[in-house]
Design an enzyme around this catalytic site. Structure first.
Site: not given
Ligand code: NAP
Length: 285
Positions: A19, A21, A66, A70, A106, A131, A133, A227, A248
């Site tokens: 983390s 944080s 986290t 959560k 968030d 779409a 988490g 990020y 990010g």
């Molecule tokens: P997640 O729950 O795995 O969701 C990812 C989304 O992207 C889903 O809709 C998934 O579709 C799609 N996806 C994943 N791999 C794919 C691929 N190869 N081709 C097409 N679509 C794909 O992930 P998450 O937790 O939402 O996180 C997503 C991103 O945001 C990560 O990179 C994470 O590090 C970043 N993030 C940043 C912050 C921040 O504070 N900046 C916070 C949270 C997350 P499927 O369901 O079809 O797999």
């Protein structure tokens, strides 16, 4: 200096050693001249109830929560804030005289990043890629900010339909396969484009979501919540198309800054926090 009077904050999760944080929260604490310390504590699923009881017993001021706690942590809290209720997830706990309230920062973390860049989503056409988490907080944030319209582009529409149905009680959302002409049409109307997929995240930095940039209006606001790296291929493409970009770090620091406000009542220096995060990310590579 840490003394017997120092107030304690922590993030709990499992795994948690990675983390970032503690890095940016302690930088914010130092910059504000506060007598707090922020650490990271691993908590197993079976120990969650004991950890929350321990937080109360030991007078921790607050915690971040986290993965994987959560959702389940809500069972052990005295009150839940509106955003956390809607999202069904808590990432921040505030301990006020033994009363534990759960929040989800968030949502504001995501929105405040844009606002700090001078961009307001109100009345804008927004397109969200992915779409999972993280998207839940983004969708709820955009709804509360009163975007004019929201289109979500994904590779698997059926999987995301329940999420869109859930938010339909607050606002109609268009859900499209991102390979379709209808999605390109939505893209051509977008004034805000967000990547919430991991496409382009380190180490697969050559990947990017399938955006036909010839359809995207010049100068729109493009936000990638990834990020690592600081500039994804998606953001590079956006820049080449004359778009305003944000990565990010804004959401990560933004959610932490909102937690900081809730715990301390003090406005944190997000520039200092972002610098500390960036330094840690650079050193980690
Ligand atoms: P997640 O729950 O795995 O969701 C990812 C989304 O992207 C889903 O809709 C998934 O579709 C799609 N996806 C994943 N791999 C794919 C691929 N190869 N081709 C097409 N679509 C794909 O992930 P998450 O937790 O939402 O996180 C997503 C991103 O945001 C990560 O990179 C994470 O590090 C970043 N993030 C940043 C912050 C921040 O504070 N900046 C916070 C949270 C997350 P499927 O369901 O079809 O797999």
């Amino acid at each position: 200096m840490i003394t017997g009077k120092t107030k304690v904050l922590a993030v709990i999760g499992n795994p948690i050693a990675h983390s970032l944080s503690p890095v940016f929260q302690n930088a914010g604490i130092k910059a504000a001249g506060l007598d707090y310390v922020y650490t990271a504590l691993p908590v197993n699923n079976d120990d969650l109830a004991a950890a929350i009881a321990g937080m109360k017993a030991m007078g921790f001021c607050g915690m971040n929560v986290t993965i994987p706690h959560k959702e389940r942590v809500m069972d052990y809290l005295d009150a839940i804030d509106e955003d956390a209720k809607v999202l069904g997830a808590v990432n921040t706990i505030v301990n006020r005289d033994g009363v534990l309230t759960g929040y989800n920062t968030d949502v504001k973390g995501f929105i405040n990043g844009m606002k700090q860049q001078g961009f307001s989503p109100m009345g804008k056409q927004a397109v969200l890629l992915g779409a999972g988490g993280a998207a839940r907080a983004i969708i709820w944030g955009l709804i509360q900010e009163k975007v004019a319209g929201l289109t979500i582009g994904v590779r698997n529409v059926a999987k995301v339909q329940p999420l869109v149905d859930y938010f339909a009680q607050y606002m109609p959302i268009t859900l499209l396969d991102w390979q379709t002409g209808a999605f390109e049409q939505a893209l051509s109307q977008a004034e805000l484009l967000i990547n919430a997929t991991p496409l382009g995240m380190y180490p697969k930095v050559d990947a990017a979501p399938p955006v036909n940039w010839t359809k995207v209006k010049k100068g729109i606001f493009v936000y990638d919540i990834i990020y690592t790296p600081a500039e994804t291929l998606f953001l590079r493409q956006a820049k080449e198309n004359g778009c305003q970009v944000l990565n990010g770090e804004a959401m990560l620091v933004g959610q932490g800054a909102e937690s900081f406000r809730l715990w301390t009542g003090v406005e944190p220096d997000t520039k200092v926090m972002t610098e500390a995060l960036r330094q840690a990310l650079t050193q980690g590579k």
